[in-house]
Design an enzyme around this catalytic site. Structure first.
Site, PDB file in Angstrom:
ATOM      1  N   TYR A  93       3.488  16.951  40.708  1.00  0.00           N
ATOM      2  CA  TYR A  93       4.776  16.686  40.057  1.00  0.00           C
ATOM      3  C   TYR A  93       4.730  15.307  39.415  1.00  0.00           C
ATOM      4  CZ  TYR A  93       9.718  15.959  39.203  1.00  0.00           C
ATOM      5  OH  TYR A  93      10.918  15.704  38.591  1.00  0.00           O
ATOM      6  N   LEU A  94       5.080  15.273  38.118  1.00  0.00           N
ATOM      7  CA  LEU A  94       5.092  14.015  37.379  1.00  0.00           C
ATOM      8  C   LEU A  94       6.515  13.743  36.888  1.00  0.00           C
ATOM      9  CD1 LEU A  94       1.894  14.566  35.184  1.00  0.00           C
ATOM     10  CD2 LEU A  94       2.066  13.283  37.313  1.00  0.00           C
ATOM     11  N   ASP A 194      -1.498  24.573  22.133  1.00  0.00           N
ATOM     12  CA  ASP A 194      -0.056  24.838  22.012  1.00  0.00           C
ATOM     13  C   ASP A 194       0.689  23.506  22.070  1.00  0.00           C
ATOM     14  OD1 ASP A 194       2.303  26.218  21.765  1.00  0.00           O
ATOM     15  OD2 ASP A 194       2.360  26.937  23.827  1.00  0.00           O
TER      16      ASP A 194
END
Length: 286
Positions: A93-94, A194
């Protein structure tokens, strides 16, 4: 489900972890994203139907393959798997924030360095993967014009035709793109695939990329995507140009490279994207 995922995280970390606080933060393509914590450590978890596990595993593999340029941060992959009717992917998690002028400049430099690293002799990848929720064929090909025309534009036009979303003379379009790209033999660079702002951010003093559609191809395709849904801030392009300037001819190829993403959005979302894709195809034919 959460008990099993907690066990998988614990096994991977070599220490106990229990998903205590679970908060959904996003949903797209029948995939829900959560932030979970045990009060000490936090993780980002994607949860989808069991059948979607290959898509989540391809995302993890793409992240690992892009760990080339240290100035760009990619979330670490913790684990993935299937439990009951669900599949899941656990990532670092950032806590991300908006980027400063200097950070966007650093991002451009870092992407140029990544594009120059670990280049291949052919275009594609060892396996097919996904662009959003759409399968993306990656069979190795020596000629870029053939790879992009057939495995990118032609493939999506076939899917759109099969779903009665958009019907055009596919062979004619593929031939036109081959002719347009003929003679263009770019290095086969590692690509995000992307690269729009929704798949980027900044963590501490580093640019961040996630949700890749990885393969080896023309670096200009990544740049073209950054310009499709609103350009990245100008310092990004200044940083890129400082490390590896783009050819002036990029401007002629950009609409063709953007067409790939417009066709994919037409397939996934329909609506106005269908009309926009039609206009791009008409421009290509003119």
């Amino acid at each position: 489900m959460w008990h099993f995922i907690s066990e998988q995280i614990s096994e991977r970390l070599g220490q106990d972890f229990v998903c205590d606080d679970i908060r959904q933060i996003h949903q797209q393509f029948h995939t829900r994203s959560f932030r979970v914590t045990d009060g000490r450590q936090r993780y980002f978890i994607k949860v989808a139907d069991a059948i979607a596990l290959p898509r989540l595993e391809c995302e993890a593999q793409g992240l690992d393959r892009l760990r080339i340029e240290e100035s760009i941060k990619l979330p670490n992959v913790i684990c993935s798997g299937r439990v009951s009717q669900y599949s899941f992917l656990v990532l670092e998690y950032l806590n991300m924030s908006e980027g400063s002028v200097d950070l966007w400049f650093q991002f451009g430099q870092g992407l140029a360095k990544l594009h120059r690293a670990n280049m291949q002799e052919q275009y594609g990848w060892d396996e097919d993967n996904y662009i959003g929720a759409t399968t993306q064929p990656n069979t190795w090909q020596k000629k870029w014009c053939q790879f992009f025309a057939e495995q990118r534009i032609g493939y999506l036009l076939q899917l759109l035709s099969e779903k009665d979303v958009l019907k055009v003379p596919i062979d004619k379009v593929v031939t036109s793109i081959k002719q347009l790209l003929a003679g263009h033999c770019p290095p086969a660079s590692p690509l995000h695939g992307d690269l729009w702002q929704g798949n980027t951010g900044f963590w501490k003093t580093q640019p961040v990329m996630f949700d890749p559609a990885f393969y080896f191809g023309d670096r200009e395709t990544d740049i073209a995507m950054t310009e499709l849904f609103g350009r990245f801030p100008e310092p990004f392009y200044q940083g890129y140009q400082e490390i590896w300037p783009l050819s002036p001819d990029y401007q002629y190829r950009k609409p063709v490279y953007q067409l790939y993403h417009l066709l994919n959005h037409a397939l996934l979302f329909g609506g106005q994207y269908i009309q926009t894709a039609k206009l791009h195809l008409q421009h290509l034919d003119s």
